[in-house]
Write a protein that holds these residues in place. Structure first.
Motif, PDB file in Angstrom:
ATOM      1  N   MET A   1       1.284 -21.194  35.973  1.00  0.00           N
ATOM      2  CA  MET A   1       1.804 -19.915  35.485  1.00  0.00           C
ATOM      3  C   MET A   1       3.325 -19.881  35.509  1.00  0.00           C
ATOM      4  SD  MET A   1      -0.863 -16.952  36.676  1.00  0.00           S
ATOM      5  CE  MET A   1      -0.050 -15.742  35.654  1.00  0.00           C
ATOM      6  N   ALA A   2       3.913 -20.462  36.540  1.00  0.00           N
ATOM      7  CA  ALA A   2       5.377 -20.530  36.583  1.00  0.00           C
ATOM      8  C   ALA A   2       5.904 -21.347  35.407  1.00  0.00           C
ATOM      9  CB  ALA A   2       5.841 -21.132  37.907  1.00  0.00           C
ATOM     10  N   GLU A   3       5.219 -22.426  35.075  1.00  0.00           N
ATOM     11  CA  GLU A   3       5.633 -23.242  33.928  1.00  0.00           C
ATOM     12  C   GLU A   3       5.472 -22.462  32.627  1.00  0.00           C
ATOM     13  OE1 GLU A   3       3.764 -27.068  33.877  1.00  0.00           O
ATOM     14  OE2 GLU A   3       4.504 -27.627  35.865  1.00  0.00           O
ATOM     15  N   SER A   4       4.391 -21.681  32.524  1.00  0.00           N
ATOM     16  CA  SER A   4       4.183 -20.873  31.314  1.00  0.00           C
ATOM     17  C   SER A   4       5.284 -19.834  31.152  1.00  0.00           C
ATOM     18  CB  SER A   4       2.813 -20.177  31.370  1.00  0.00           C
ATOM     19  OG  SER A   4       1.755 -21.097  31.277  1.00  0.00           O
ATOM     20  N   VAL A   5       5.592 -19.126  32.243  1.00  0.00           N
ATOM     21  CA  VAL A   5       6.648 -18.113  32.195  1.00  0.00           C
ATOM     22  C   VAL A   5       7.974 -18.749  31.787  1.00  0.00           C
ATOM     23  CG1 VAL A   5       8.056 -16.565  33.629  1.00  0.00           C
ATOM     24  CG2 VAL A   5       5.564 -16.508  33.811  1.00  0.00           C
TER      25      VAL A   5
ATOM     26  N   PRO B   1       6.141  -9.906  43.673  1.00  0.00           N
ATOM     27  CA  PRO B   1       6.491 -11.308  43.917  1.00  0.00           C
ATOM     28  C   PRO B   1       5.654 -11.944  45.029  1.00  0.00           C
ATOM     29  CG  PRO B   1       8.086  -9.891  45.010  1.00  0.00           C
ATOM     30  CD  PRO B   1       7.117  -8.974  44.296  1.00  0.00           C
ATOM     31  N   GLY B   2       4.376 -12.189  44.736  1.00  0.00           N
ATOM     32  CA  GLY B   2       3.513 -12.895  45.679  1.00  0.00           C
ATOM     33  C   GLY B   2       3.691 -14.393  45.537  1.00  0.00           C
ATOM     34  N   ALA B   3       2.600 -15.137  45.707  1.00  0.00           N
ATOM     35  CA  ALA B   3       2.683 -16.600  45.642  1.00  0.00           C
ATOM     36  C   ALA B   3       3.193 -17.073  44.283  1.00  0.00           C
ATOM     37  CB  ALA B   3       1.313 -17.206  45.935  1.00  0.00           C
ATOM     38  N   ILE B   4       2.670 -16.471  43.202  1.00  0.00           N
ATOM     39  CA  ILE B   4       3.085 -16.884  41.865  1.00  0.00           C
ATOM     40  C   ILE B   4       4.517 -16.432  41.597  1.00  0.00           C
ATOM     41  CG2 ILE B   4       2.596 -16.722  39.390  1.00  0.00           C
ATOM     42  CD1 ILE B   4      -0.334 -16.073  40.202  1.00  0.00           C
ATOM     43  N   GLY B   5       4.813 -15.179  41.943  1.00  0.00           N
ATOM     44  CA  GLY B   5       6.154 -14.659  41.718  1.00  0.00           C
ATOM     45  C   GLY B   5       7.221 -15.430  42.477  1.00  0.00           C
TER      46      GLY B   5
ATOM     47  N   GLU C   1       7.065 -18.598  43.271  1.00  0.00           N
ATOM     48  CA  GLU C   1       7.241 -19.883  42.594  1.00  0.00           C
ATOM     49  C   GLU C   1       8.069 -19.710  41.322  1.00  0.00           C
ATOM     50  OE1 GLU C   1       6.629 -24.064  41.766  1.00  0.00           O
ATOM     51  OE2 GLU C   1       6.725 -22.797  43.548  1.00  0.00           O
ATOM     52  N   ILE C   2       7.835 -18.621  40.596  1.00  0.00           N
ATOM     53  CA  ILE C   2       8.653 -18.320  39.421  1.00  0.00           C
ATOM     54  C   ILE C   2      10.112 -18.156  39.835  1.00  0.00           C
ATOM     55  CG2 ILE C   2       9.125 -16.587  37.634  1.00  0.00           C
ATOM     56  CD1 ILE C   2       6.065 -16.053  37.600  1.00  0.00           C
ATOM     57  N   GLY C   3      10.328 -17.434  40.939  1.00  0.00           N
ATOM     58  CA  GLY C   3      11.679 -17.235  41.443  1.00  0.00           C
ATOM     59  C   GLY C   3      12.357 -18.536  41.828  1.00  0.00           C
ATOM     60  N   ARG C   4      11.600 -19.418  42.465  1.00  0.00           N
ATOM     61  CA  ARG C   4      12.158 -20.708  42.887  1.00  0.00           C
ATOM     62  C   ARG C   4      12.660 -21.508  41.687  1.00  0.00           C
ATOM     63  NH1 ARG C   4      10.832 -25.948  43.182  1.00  0.00           N
ATOM     64  NH2 ARG C   4       8.832 -25.616  42.127  1.00  0.00           N
ATOM     65  N   ILE C   5      11.864 -21.539  40.642  1.00  0.00           N
ATOM     66  CA  ILE C   5      12.242 -22.302  39.449  1.00  0.00           C
ATOM     67  C   ILE C   5      13.406 -21.631  38.723  1.00  0.00           C
ATOM     68  CG2 ILE C   5      11.456 -23.094  37.182  1.00  0.00           C
ATOM     69  CD1 ILE C   5       8.699 -23.514  38.410  1.00  0.00           C
TER      70      ILE C   5
ATOM     71  N   ILE D   1      13.965  -8.994  28.226  1.00  0.00           N
ATOM     72  CA  ILE D   1      12.652  -9.579  27.947  1.00  0.00           C
ATOM     73  C   ILE D   1      11.699  -9.031  29.000  1.00  0.00           C
ATOM     74  CG2 ILE D   1      11.283 -11.695  27.829  1.00  0.00           C
ATOM     75  CD1 ILE D   1      13.903 -13.195  27.178  1.00  0.00           C
ATOM     76  N   PHE D   2      10.618  -8.366  28.562  1.00  0.00           N
ATOM     77  CA  PHE D   2       9.584  -7.891  29.482  1.00  0.00           C
ATOM     78  C   PHE D   2       8.392  -8.833  29.383  1.00  0.00           C
ATOM     79  CE2 PHE D   2       5.561  -5.470  29.943  1.00  0.00           C
ATOM     80  CZ  PHE D   2       5.625  -5.239  31.312  1.00  0.00           C
ATOM     81  N   MET D   3       7.899  -9.295  30.544  1.00  0.00           N
ATOM     82  CA  MET D   3       6.792 -10.243  30.574  1.00  0.00           C
ATOM     83  C   MET D   3       5.693  -9.691  31.478  1.00  0.00           C
ATOM     84  SD  MET D   3       9.051 -13.737  31.007  1.00  0.00           S
ATOM     85  CE  MET D   3       7.878 -14.805  30.131  1.00  0.00           C
ATOM     86  N   ASN D   4       4.481  -9.596  30.963  1.00  0.00           N
ATOM     87  CA  ASN D   4       3.346  -9.176  31.799  1.00  0.00           C
ATOM     88  C   ASN D   4       2.374 -10.333  31.933  1.00  0.00           C
ATOM     89  OD1 ASN D   4       1.526  -7.812  33.338  1.00  0.00           O
ATOM     90  ND2 ASN D   4       0.948  -6.324  31.787  1.00  0.00           N
ATOM     91  N   PHE D   5       2.333 -10.907  33.134  1.00  0.00           N
ATOM     92  CA  PHE D   5       1.446 -12.027  33.439  1.00  0.00           C
ATOM     93  C   PHE D   5       0.543 -11.704  34.619  1.00  0.00           C
ATOM     94  CE2 PHE D   5       4.242 -13.996  30.567  1.00  0.00           C
ATOM     95  CZ  PHE D   5       3.737 -15.230  30.200  1.00  0.00           C
ATOM     96  N   GLY D   6       0.507 -10.402  34.998  1.00  0.00           N
ATOM     97  CA  GLY D   6      -0.347  -9.984  36.099  1.00  0.00           C
ATOM     98  C   GLY D   6      -1.667  -9.463  35.570  1.00  0.00           C
TER      99      GLY D   6
END
Length: 314
Positions: free
Chosen positions: A97-101, A143-147, A149-153, A220-225
């Motif tokens: 998911m982080a890669e997709s975002v 910003p849980g586990a996925i959030g 990881e998105i933040g890290r990248i 840019i608004f992104m909804n991945f939840g």
């Protein structure tokens, strides 16, 4: 002990699992069958196939392992009344998911949709606006586990990250973290707003038209939840009125997204069919969570990873 998989993993994943637990009777099926469910002590499922009616038939059932981060589609009341243990694969989606975002963000910043369109037309055309991800600000709601990881990248790309959660407690990979109650104050800072919220009573329709009014008109608004964090009519109105620059949506109030949805007609939306978490390694990673937990369960332990509070929905 019988463990019932309501889908059939690849053979190269099944064989090591069966070999590692010779004391367990594994049943693998292409879909849920009530006669097998009635015998099962543990069910390994994606969750969408369980109903209150067939839970009532599962007299031996003690543990449901859901191969999904979201559990809103399982019959929570029926399961809770029986005291059945439920856990999931929280964290499994963070890599794909982080890669997709990131892929969507970079595509928009660096003009990939424009490039692909010109290639189809056979045109050499440089007339588009390009921007950089570096130096921008991203706000992650939930910003849980996925959030994290998105933040890290994103931080590796020189992005300043802001997290908004219930408590306001600091989160890994967020430069600053605030309470969701104060979301309005922080939306104007963000070039990218990413919702990773689960579907709960608290998050349903949390985002309103007024929130989009608070965002930059270039944001840019992104909804991945989950799709019901915002009413589609409110989001469509915000996009039609150009309150934000673009929306990238992987989840929707109704899925599949109906053909008559106004979202299909807008040119400032990217529609993804809720598959940002898909990966050829999905089941492999689910089993990496399941197997250590199964060892504990066989040994009589019940302090398992990713236990779900069905009343909260996560």
């Amino acid at each position: 002990m019988q463990i019932y998989f309501t889908f059939e993993p690849r053979e190269d994943l099944r064989k090591p699992l069966v070999a590692e637990f010779p004391e367990v009777n594994f049943v693998f099926d292409v879909k849920l069958r009530e006669e097998q469910l009635a015998k099962a002590d543990i069910v390994f499922t994606y969750g969408e196939d369980l109903t209150a009616e067939n839970i009532a038939l599962a007299n031996n059932l003690q543990w449901i392992f859901v191969a999904s981060a979201g559990v809103e589609k399982i019959p929570a009341k029926a399961i809770a009344e029986r005291g059945i243990f439920v856990s999931n694969v929280r964290g499994i989606h963070k890599k794909p998911m982080a890669e997709s975002v990131l892929a969507h963000i970079l595509a928009l910043k660096r003009g990939l949709p424009f490039i692909y369109e010109q290639q189809k037309k056979g045109e050499w055309n440089k007339k588009t606006s390009l921007s950089e991800l570096n130096g921008s600000t991203a706000l992650v709601i939930g910003p849980g586990a996925i959030g994290a990881e998105i933040g890290r990248i994103l931080q590796a790309f020189g992005v300043y990250t802001i997290g908004c959660n219930r408590s306001g407690q600091s989160v890994e990979s967020m430069d600053e973290t605030h309470m969701i109650a104060d979301l309005h104050k922080h939306l104007p800072k963000a070039d990218i707003v990413i919702s990773m919220l689960p579907s709960t009573d608290e998050t349903k329709y949390l985002l309103t038209y007024e929130h989009f009014e608070s965002m930059k008109d270039t944001a840019i608004f992104m909804n991945f939840g989950r799709g019901n964090v915002v009413k589609e009519t409110e989001l469509v109105r915000a996009l039609q009125n150009k309150l934000i620059g673009h929306a990238v949506l992987d989840v929707f109030e109704v899925e599949p997204l109906p053909n008559e949805s106004e979202l299909w007609k807008l040119d400032n939306v990217t529609i993804s069919p809720h598959f940002s978490s898909h990966s050829s390694r999905y089941v492999e990673r689910a089993l990496e969570i399941f197997k250590p937990n199964l060892k504990k369960w066989v040994a009589g332990e019940r302090n398992l990873e990713n236990k779900i509070d069905l009343l909260r929905g996560y």
